[in-house]
Design an enzyme around this catalytic site. Sequence first.
Site: not given
Length: 213
Positions: A13, A93-94, A112, A177
Amino acid sequence: MLNLGILISGRGSNMEAILKAVRRKKIPARPALVLSNKPDAAGLAIAEKLGVRTAVVESRGMSRAEYDRKAMAALAECGVTPRNGLVCLAGFMRIIGPQFVKRYKNRILNMHPALLPAFPGLDAQAQALRYGAKYTGCTVHFVDAGVDTGPVIAQAAVKIMPEDTADTLSRRILRQEHRIYPMAVELFARKRIRISGKKAIVKSPARQKNKRL
Ligand code: GAR
């Protein structure tokens, strides 16, 4: 023109918010590639629908250095180079390794879901709830060698309600965000961010204009 590479792992998103801001001509950049480390990331279909090239470099079973090498090659092939590219981590997500960070120095942004330096790492919204914080929020920052430690470009605060769950709180944070990530990318694309030591300083458009006189 700045070439954008957006790295995702799932829903996408934030990626969508950035791509739509580009389409509205808010951000002067070319979306060059959306790269996912998960073949089933929902964001891939959204990017394709918006006419943006996508690629998957699967991370499972791969060392960080090897993954980063492949991801950098895919980005460079699409023109997202350390010279005229910007890499946006959007729910990726790494952890990016040191070679990647060094190569794209001050050209990687991350979103974040907390007000850094509070609650870095995973499950930031749940961390804020567990802590009993009264406010949390989100942060767009440059990626440096640490985890969620690079210079802060933009933040938005969100009040935590007594009845909040990680889910309800995450949803309210997400709305912010979607507002500040495109804004930060726009600032970068318009060359309005200067890094001074640990700080990202946003130049006002007026000052830029005066400089040109
Ligand atoms: C967002 O809430 C983002 O802040 C978070 O993952 C979500 C991705 O949503 N990122 C991190 O926690 C990074 N450490 P999206 O895929 O819909 O943009």
